[in-house]
Every structure is written in C-alpha cells, then in structure tokens.
Enzyme design. Structure first.
Site, PDB file in Angstrom:
ATOM      1  N   GLY A 246      29.610  28.945 -12.652  1.00  0.00           N
ATOM      2  CA  GLY A 246      29.961  28.297 -11.080  1.00  0.00           C
ATOM      3  C   GLY A 246      28.807  27.991 -10.579  1.00  0.00           C
TER       4      GLY A 246
ATOM      5  N   HIS B 113      34.436  39.930 -18.038  1.00  0.00           N
ATOM      6  CA  HIS B 113      34.011  38.873 -17.203  1.00  0.00           C
ATOM      7  C   HIS B 113      32.552  39.235 -16.169  1.00  0.00           C
ATOM      8  CE1 HIS B 113      33.720  35.587 -14.626  1.00  0.00           C
ATOM      9  NE2 HIS B 113      34.240  34.931 -15.639  1.00  0.00           N
TER      10      HIS B 113
ATOM     11  N   LYS C 281      40.659  32.636 -11.774  1.00  0.00           N
ATOM     12  CA  LYS C 281      40.046  33.420 -10.903  1.00  0.00           C
ATOM     13  C   LYS C 281      41.319  33.944  -9.988  1.00  0.00           C
ATOM     14  CE  LYS C 281      35.765  32.142 -12.723  1.00  0.00           C
ATOM     15  NZ  LYS C 281      34.088  32.089 -12.317  1.00  0.00           N
TER      16      LYS C 281
ATOM     17  N   GLU D  84      28.924  33.894 -22.026  1.00  0.00           N
ATOM     18  CA  GLU D  84      28.920  33.384 -20.896  1.00  0.00           C
ATOM     19  C   GLU D  84      27.674  33.718 -20.023  1.00  0.00           C
ATOM     20  OE1 GLU D  84      33.113  32.238 -19.075  1.00  0.00           O
ATOM     21  OE2 GLU D  84      32.743  34.289 -18.611  1.00  0.00           O
TER      22      GLU D  84
ATOM     23  N   ASN E  10      40.069  30.083 -16.910  1.00  0.00           N
ATOM     24  CA  ASN E  10      40.232  31.288 -16.251  1.00  0.00           C
ATOM     25  C   ASN E  10      40.393  30.908 -14.542  1.00  0.00           C
ATOM     26  OD1 ASN E  10      39.654  33.810 -14.570  1.00  0.00           O
ATOM     27  ND2 ASN E  10      37.640  33.799 -15.178  1.00  0.00           N
TER      28      ASN E  10
ATOM     29  N   GLU F  99      32.137  38.711 -13.859  1.00  0.00           N
ATOM     30  CA  GLU F  99      32.331  39.100 -12.160  1.00  0.00           C
ATOM     31  C   GLU F  99      32.633  40.557 -11.992  1.00  0.00           C
ATOM     32  OE1 GLU F  99      34.622  35.555 -11.368  1.00  0.00           O
ATOM     33  OE2 GLU F  99      32.824  34.279 -11.575  1.00  0.00           O
TER      34      GLU F  99
ATOM     35  N   SER G 276      29.896  26.847 -16.494  1.00  0.00           N
ATOM     36  CA  SER G 276      29.933  25.113 -16.040  1.00  0.00           C
ATOM     37  C   SER G 276      30.421  24.293 -16.919  1.00  0.00           C
ATOM     38  CB  SER G 276      28.596  24.738 -15.201  1.00  0.00           C
ATOM     39  OG  SER G 276      28.222  25.761 -14.187  1.00  0.00           O
TER      40      SER G 276
HETATM   41  C1  PEP Z   1      33.970  31.481 -15.780  1.00  0.00           C
HETATM   42  O1  PEP Z   1      34.144  32.091 -14.736  1.00  0.00           O
HETATM   43  O2  PEP Z   1      34.374  32.208 -16.728  1.00  0.00           O
HETATM   44  C2  PEP Z   1      33.421  30.168 -15.714  1.00  0.00           C
HETATM   45  C3  PEP Z   1      32.910  29.945 -16.919  1.00  0.00           C
HETATM   46  O3  PEP Z   1      33.122  29.672 -14.564  1.00  0.00           O
HETATM   47  P1  PEP Z   1      32.947  28.151 -14.302  1.00  0.00           P
HETATM   48  O4  PEP Z   1      33.326  27.516 -15.638  1.00  0.00           O
HETATM   49  O5  PEP Z   1      33.056  27.728 -12.954  1.00  0.00           O
HETATM   50  O6  PEP Z   1      31.255  27.814 -14.628  1.00  0.00           O
END
Ligand code: PEP
Length: 250
Positions: free
Chosen positions: A173, A95, A11, A167, A9, A97, A213
């Site tokens: 992040g 997601h 973003k 997630e 992703n 976000e 992460s």
């Molecule tokens: C994400 O936004 O779906 C995500 C998992 O981000 P990150 O890997 O940066 O934690």
C-alpha cells in the site's frame, strides 16, 4: 509446472453493489481462463453472494481471515468450516495487517492454517519483513521463521493446498515495490526453506506469490523474476481497469 496465481485482496473496501459489479465484470473478462489461476478475496459479508456470482466460472473466491477455533463461544469469529459451507475455497492467512495491526502471532497463524486445511480450504500464507528488519539485514531470518512456524504440523500432502505470499511490509500500500531482483532473491530463499522442511521435489511444486504495490506496469517484470509464481494484489485489485491487466500480464 507452476500455474501463475493472481489473487486480489479487497481488504475492507467496496460495498455490496461494487463488489458484485467487479466480480461480474471479472467473470465476463477472464472467468474462463485456464492458463492462470485467478481469485478474489472480498470482505466476509459479501462472500456468499460473490461465490454465487462466480459459480461455474474459473475464478476462485477466498476469505481474508478465519478463526483458529472450530466452533463455539467466539464472538465475532468466522470458522474455516463456515467459509467452506458457503462455497469459499481458500483463505489468506498471516497477512501483515493481521500480524501488525491485530497482533497475530506465528502460533495463532499456524493454528488458523491447520484449521483451514482440515476444513478443506486452500491457504495463502503471507510472510514478509518490516522495513526496519530489511535495513537490519534480517529479512531471511524473519521470513524463514514465519514460514517454518506457519507450516508447523502441515503434512507434505497438504502442502499442495498451500500458496506462499511474500509481501515485504514496506511495499504494501506504499507504492514502493520490491524490485524483481529483491523479490526473486527472497522467493528463491523461501523455496530453499521449503525444501529443507519437506523435499526438493515438493518445494518445487509450491507457488510463491509476490505482494506489495503490484500494478499493471510492474507485474510482467515481477513475474519474470526467479521463483515468482503469481501476485497477491491489494489496491490494484479494486478496479477492473487495474486488476484485469495484472491477470492478463504477458
Ligand atoms: C496486500 O495487502 O496484500 C497488498 C499487496 O496490497 P497492495 O497491493 O495495495 O500493496
């Protein structure tokens, strides 16, 4: 047998040149792998070009969002049908976000899921609890609600086109990954919820990605956890040096 599914992703990152360069490098390095599924999810404006850059390879192109409406006076929105029209094959919905920064409700996400499926797109439906919710011991309650409401009205045959991404918001992040045990527990719980909504046999076919992460050094241990069938990767998906070892985990 659930084929591992590794999706990046991007973003709101990268520019046109860097998006294209990354897609082309991925195509060269892992564009013909068939033992695992790979997808990239660039920003809307680059989708068309990335679809063309990856045409003929095995790498799939996904969007990061879509409208819950079919067409009309919805300024700034992009429909699932438009995504399909430019060759996109999947869309990430729900997601954290979108849920927490843009206030998307379970009901809105569910309408998007249904629009995407009707338009012929596959869906990655994200669920995950906040840190406060984990601390309060309500993780299962939260992810079960998000999953159940997100899939409302989705028929059993269409579930074959849905991937779930667990997630935990506290791991996105932040550099703080859920341990393989924590991920495995929630993934196993989610599969049980799917079995309750559909059947054991159908639930056993649905892939559940972990996201939060994910890095080259933790992908193998996460993938070894029960019911972890892939990863949705944010930060580490922006560079070939970090995404390729994730795709090629052993
Ligand atoms: C994400 O936004 O779906 C995500 C998992 O981000 P990150 O890997 O940066 O934690």
């Amino acid at each position: 047998m659930r084929k591992p599914f590794l999706a990046g992703n991007w973003k709101m990152n990268l520019d046109r040149a860097r998006s294209l360069a990354l897609a082309k490098s991925l195509r060269e390095k892992c564009g013909s792998r068939t033992d695992r599924e790979v997808a990239v999810c660039p920003p809307f404006v680059y989708l068309d070009e990335i679809v063309r850059a990856l045409a003929g390879s095995k790498i799939r192109v996904g969007a990061q969002n879509c409208s819950d409406e079919v067409e009309g006076a919805f300024t700034g929105e992009i429909s699932a049908r438009m995504l399909k029209d430019v060759g996109v094959s999947l869309v990430v919905l729900g997601h954290s976000e979108r849920r927490h920064l843009y206030g998307e409700s379970d009901a809105l996400i569910n309408r998007k899921v249904r629009q995407a499926l009707v338009a012929g797109l596959d869906v990655i439906l994200c669920v995950g609890e906040l840190l406060a919710e984990r601390d309060q011991g309500v993780t299962e309650h939260v992810v079960s609600r998000q999953l159940t409401k997100g899939l409302e009205g989705v028929d059993e045959p269409d579930l074959a086109r849905v991937t779930i991404a667990y997630e935990p918001v506290w791991a996105i992040g932040t550099g703080r990954t859920a341990s393989p045990e924590q991920a495995g527990e929630v993934h196993t719980y989610l599969r049980g919820v799917l079995a309750g909504l559909y059947t054991d046999a159908t639930a056993a076919t649905v892939r559940i990605q972990y996201g939060g992460s994910v890095k080259p050094d933790n992908i193998s241990s996460l993938m070894a956890a029960p019911n972890v069938d892939g990863a949705l990767v944010g930060g580490a998906a922006l560079k070939l040096e970090s995404f390729l070892p994730i795709v090629e985990y052993k």
